[in-house]
Design a protein around this motif. Structure first.
Motif, PDB file in Angstrom:
ATOM      1  N   GLY A 162       9.776  -9.378  11.108  1.00 11.48           N
ATOM      2  CA  GLY A 162       8.887  -8.476  11.843  1.00 11.48           C
ATOM      3  C   GLY A 162       7.494  -8.408  11.244  1.00 11.48           C
ATOM      4  O   GLY A 162       7.161  -9.138  10.312  1.00 11.48           O
ATOM      5  N   GLY A 163       6.685  -7.524  11.800  1.00 10.34           N
ATOM      6  CA  GLY A 163       5.289  -7.401  11.394  1.00 10.34           C
ATOM      7  C   GLY A 163       5.129  -7.031   9.926  1.00 10.34           C
ATOM      8  O   GLY A 163       5.963  -6.329   9.363  1.00 10.34           O
ATOM      9  N   GLU A 164       4.031  -7.515   9.326  1.00 11.22           N
ATOM     10  CA  GLU A 164       3.772  -7.274   7.893  1.00 11.22           C
ATOM     11  C   GLU A 164       3.560  -5.793   7.609  1.00 11.22           C
ATOM     12  O   GLU A 164       3.991  -5.273   6.594  1.00 11.22           O
ATOM     13  CB  GLU A 164       2.538  -8.051   7.432  1.00 11.22           C
ATOM     14  N   VAL A 165       2.828  -5.147   8.496  1.00  9.31           N
ATOM     15  CA  VAL A 165       2.580  -3.712   8.341  1.00  9.31           C
ATOM     16  C   VAL A 165       3.224  -3.052   9.551  1.00  9.31           C
ATOM     17  O   VAL A 165       2.861  -3.340  10.682  1.00  9.31           O
ATOM     18  CB  VAL A 165       1.068  -3.414   8.281  1.00  9.31           C
ATOM     19  N   SER A 166       4.227  -2.213   9.297  1.00  9.36           N
ATOM     20  CA  SER A 166       5.068  -1.776  10.403  1.00  9.36           C
ATOM     21  C   SER A 166       5.423  -0.299  10.285  1.00  9.36           C
ATOM     22  O   SER A 166       6.026   0.128   9.293  1.00  9.36           O
ATOM     23  CB  SER A 166       6.350  -2.623  10.406  1.00  9.36           C
TER      24      SER A 166
END
Ligand SMILES: [Fe+2]
Ligand SMILES: [Fe+2]
Length: 467
Positions: free
Chosen positions: A296-300
């Motif tokens: 998933g996204g790096e910053v989540s």
């Protein structure tokens, strides 16, 4: 609790017989599952006797019980690790509070999404691999493929049990949809990208089990920390099965590497029908980068919420000193105004990246072992994991192009060089041209070395599949 009642329709250690409503619901789902298995599971071989491991209990001796079985008769069941008395939340806002045996209302949607996303990967991989039995390089490998397939089927059962038991009507509907989506289907695809990519030959199968199943290990390990205790207990048991899948992948690639090295000493590898190491590197690049996306996204903020709620922890949460992660930061690469910079990100928001970082270390250990094989063969070549920004389709790197070295590229450079780094049509055609079945006991396809030892300490020429 831990003794499985094997005479039941659905083997289980969760006292299913004590909950008639749930038992009826799962017994109604069972024939749909079998229909799905027959329609979307391995093509051919369904009527053959396969030497498979079946869990008959979660005890040490019980979970690795070997016998010949026809795949549709496999005892797919529901196994949870025994409950630990007085277990408390190990992390998040509720750290130290007793764990939950029911789903708290406010986290119901988040938890259902976690269970469905994990559950969806299990049948997806069976669908991706369904044609491979036609081209197995040996009976040993054929058997390992089917072992992985039936266990992914069982992992689907594990998630469906949670959906049926704890999510009411929504859960039952989700369980049905898990059997309706199809890997690679344009109308009803599987949820995650890597699970819609075809696994069209055995090199991809071994890369998949090395890299993509390893993502599964890290996701399951993070869910095994969950403060929703039934999820933690089911994931713990799944991890014992998952270890074999990664063994299949890592040793499968290692055997291809070994064979490539042997052939390098007598001439051109491709001319002799082997998988040359530069081509192997391209498939490594492909499956590793597809698998990195799964975190998933790096910053989540989703990752932060799941951690705060106590639903999804870090890999081996016990190893850390601090479990609330308020005010702490994670140093990582981020993209700012088109440039890669290092930045401290609030830890809870960086948890996908924290988990991905642990995964990368684990992958590196496997690649190191492949390189050891290459060195032992006296060959001068090194396999490498590409940079984590390379060929990403999810997250902050996905709108930019990076070389395997991590260097930022413009689109035209990427277009010109892509075929050096990722399998091109000619590579794919070549690899497929090697895929001819070898079904004689103890024999191996020319492009792969024999395994170091057989399954369950049996000899390599054991009849793992009865023809
Ligand atoms: Fe699985
Ligand atoms: Fe797996």
């Amino acid at each position: 609790m831990s003794t499985v009642l094997t005479d039941e329709k659905i083997p289980n250690n969760v006292n299913l017989a004590g909950d008639k409503r749930l038992q009826r619901a799962l017994e109604a789902w069972q024939p749909q599952f079998i229909d799905w298995w027959k329609q979307m599971g391995p093509v051919g071989w369904q009527e053959r006797d396969i030497y498979l491991r079946t869990a008959v209990s979660v005890e040490t001796e019980g979970w690795a019980h070997f016998n010949y079985v026809k795949m549709p008769d496999y005892r797919w069941g529901i196994f949870l690790e025994p409950k630990q008395p007085d277990r408390v939340h190990g992390f998040g806002d509720n750290q130290g509070q007793p764990v939950w045996d029911e789903v708290p209302g406010e986290f119901r949607n988040m938890l259902r999404r976690l269970v469905v996303t994990q559950g969806d990967t299990e049948p997806a991989s069976v669908e991706q691999q369904r044609m491979l039995g036609a081209t197995a390089p040996s009976l040993y490998d054929l058997r390992n493929l089917f072992q992985v397939n039936v266990e992914e089927g069982r992992h689907l059962w594990a998630m469906v049990y949670l959906l049926h038991t704890y999510f009411g009507r929504d859960g039952r509907e989700e369980a049905e949809e898990l059997l309706q989506r199809r890997s690679g289907d344009s109308d009803k695809p599987r949820i995650l990208g890597a699970f819609n990519e075809p696994t069209s030959h055995w090199l991809s199968f071994f890369m998949f089990t090395m890299f993509t199943d390893r993502d599964g290990k890290y996701q399951l390990a993070a869910l095994a920390e969950s403060g929703f205790d039934p999820l933690a207990r089911t994931c713990r048991f799944m991890l014992t099965e998952e270890a074999h899948h990664m063994f299949v992948g890592e040793t499968g690639v290692q055997r291809i590497v070994k064979r490539a090295c042997e052939l390098m000493k007598t001439g051109d590898v491709r001319a002799q029908g082997g998988v040359d190491l530069p081509t192997l590197q391209k498939y490594l690049n492909l499956w590793y980068s597809l698998s990195l996306d799964l975190f998933g996204g790096e910053v989540s903020s989703n990752a932060a919420d799941a951690f705060a709620a106590g639903l999804k922890g870090r890999y081996k949460e016990d190893r850390y000193d601090e479990h609330k992660l308020i005010g702490s930061h994670f140093g990582m690469e981020v993209l700012e105004e088109g440039r890669v910079v290092h930045k401290d990100v609030p830890m809870r928001n960086a948890l996908n990246e924290v988990l991905r970082t642990e995964y990368i270390k684990d992958c590196q250990r496997g690649v190191d072992r492949w390189n050891k094989t290459i060195r032992e063969e006296g060959i001068d070549f090194e396999l490498r994991l590409p940079d984590h920004k390379f060929h990403r389709q999810i997250g902050m790197w996905s709108n930019h192009r990076f070389a395997p070295s991590g260097e930022l590229l413009d689109q035209s450079t990427w277009d010109a060089r892509r075929g050096e780094w990722l399998p091109n049509d000619a590579d794919e055609t070549y690899i497929k041209s090697l895929m001819h079945p070898v079904y004689e006991r103890g024999k191996m396809a020319n492009w792969i070395a024999p395994p170091a030892k057989g399954i369950n300490a049996l000899p390599g020429d054991f009849e793992y599949v009865k023809l």
